[in-house]
Enzyme design. Sequence first.
Site, PDB file in Angstrom:
ATOM      1  N   ASP A 134     -19.201  20.683 -20.103  1.00 50.94           N
ATOM      2  CA  ASP A 134     -20.500  20.975 -20.698  1.00 50.94           C
ATOM      3  C   ASP A 134     -21.482  19.916 -20.199  1.00 50.94           C
ATOM      4  OD1 ASP A 134     -22.723  21.091 -22.284  1.00 50.94           O
ATOM      5  OD2 ASP A 134     -21.655  21.183 -24.189  1.00 50.94           O
ATOM      6  N   GLN A 189     -26.139  17.673 -21.443  1.00 51.62           N
ATOM      7  CA  GLN A 189     -26.819  16.380 -21.578  1.00 51.62           C
ATOM      8  C   GLN A 189     -26.666  15.503 -20.338  1.00 51.62           C
ATOM      9  OE1 GLN A 189     -28.853  15.644 -23.949  1.00 51.62           O
ATOM     10  NE2 GLN A 189     -28.365  17.304 -25.355  1.00 51.62           N
ATOM     11  N   HIS A 197     -20.300  19.470 -28.903  1.00 54.86           N
ATOM     12  CA  HIS A 197     -21.355  20.244 -29.562  1.00 54.86           C
ATOM     13  C   HIS A 197     -20.711  21.535 -30.082  1.00 54.86           C
ATOM     14  CE1 HIS A 197     -24.982  22.824 -29.670  1.00 54.86           C
ATOM     15  NE2 HIS A 197     -25.703  21.721 -29.635  1.00 54.86           N
ATOM     16  N   CYS A 225     -25.660  19.430 -34.350  1.00 52.99           N
ATOM     17  CA  CYS A 225     -24.646  20.436 -33.972  1.00 52.99           C
ATOM     18  C   CYS A 225     -23.324  19.790 -33.581  1.00 52.99           C
ATOM     19  CB  CYS A 225     -25.139  21.335 -32.840  1.00 52.99           C
ATOM     20  SG  CYS A 225     -26.546  22.325 -33.284  1.00 52.99           S
ATOM     21  N   LYS A 265     -33.337  21.780 -21.036  1.00 55.57           N
ATOM     22  CA  LYS A 265     -33.057  20.342 -21.183  1.00 55.57           C
ATOM     23  C   LYS A 265     -33.305  19.599 -19.872  1.00 55.57           C
ATOM     24  CE  LYS A 265     -29.615  21.047 -24.795  1.00 55.57           C
ATOM     25  NZ  LYS A 265     -30.186  20.615 -26.069  1.00 55.57           N
TER      26      LYS A 265
END
Length: 406
Positions: free
Chosen positions: A200, A203, A123, A364, A226
């Site tokens: 990261d 997600q 991202h 993104c 999220k």
Amino acid sequence: MTYNVAEIRNQFPILTQKVYKKPLIYLDNAATTQKPDVVIQSLETYYSKYNANIHRGVHFLSSHCTDATESARKTVQKFINAAHPHEIIFTRGTTEAINLVAKTFGQIELKKGDKVLVTRMEHHSNIVPWQMACEQYGAELCVVEIDKQGTIDLNSYEKALNENVKIAAFTHISNTLGTINDVKKMVEMAHSQDIPVLIDGAQAIQHTHVDVQDLDADFYVFSGHKVYAPTGIGVLYGKEKWLEKLPPWEGGGEMIDRVSFEKTTYNTLPFKFEAGTPNYIGAIALGVALDYIQNIGIDSIKAHEEELLRYATERISEINDLEIIGTAEHKSSVLSFIVKNIHPYDIGVLLDKTGIAVRTGNHCTQPLHDWYNISGTVRASFAMYNTKSEIDYFIEKLDFVLNMLQ
Ligand code: PLP
């Protein structure tokens, strides 16, 4: 206990909404998730009953909010199995957490000739902060490529890890491809060369069990919004040794020990990285959201979402001229696709009129789209409250929309 999706849906007030007089089918969960009643109620309760600034008050309300915030920190600690609560830094979200690390890590670790390693599927939040740090300190941003399915080539990754690489930063799960990366292996490979890693988890945290000690991650970051919590709150997990080593990034109240015009000394962890009034009510609500997930069980959520993805992939594959972007063996909750001669935006706009919320564009991840040589995709992304009948409706309307556009 069986997974009761109807009961779960009842706890998310927004899901009973109609848009354009049609029932809302919300398939934009990778962008943000909806909030259960308990999270919404916690915001209301704290603003209507307990609100007072934390850490500096002697009165009842301030103590109450301070205790609740620190208890939320412990909830996050347990949720990701961090070794200490002070390894949990509250940030505005994933983006801010990565910027924090890139800036402070850059300041003490990066110099001319050094390299920062990222992957093709990152991202923009896990590219641009590193790019900025590299520009500032004369380092180079290096990229590990993927294959056509959207899997990181671990041989190339291993080859790219050399003594010039000062940190490797990669996503746990791709927001565009849905690929679940073998992050444990990637950490192991980096550590075998003494290279720290940032993962990261934007997600991943809502879809799969995360254990930062088992992963041996140096940094792990995610966003509250999220994971069924409010916007404006997120988490930077950092190993104590790294958080102690990194300099503070923003200056102001809370992050100090003693201030004089000649010299300022800094607070201990985690407050050293939490300058100013934090989003404490957001942090408290994040704790509520994580408890909510814990009660349902992340493994049950995972199994439900895996079945949704399997079913949606099978159904969408029936459609002619449609290509799924991201076909890795291990995937989670994201189904991105393109359709021959039709712009993703047109599909998204027409689906919207049928009550279906999907995202279109590059999500993104422009460098990833460039690599596939496409300008964008349509992305349907699933959460714990989605159902197979929603997928049936989505496929039916997608078929209808494509017929209109062809
Ligand atoms: N990383 C990934 C993989 C994401 O999917 C996102 C958001 O879509 C981000 C980072 C940025 O998250 P935020 O905008 O909440 O900071």
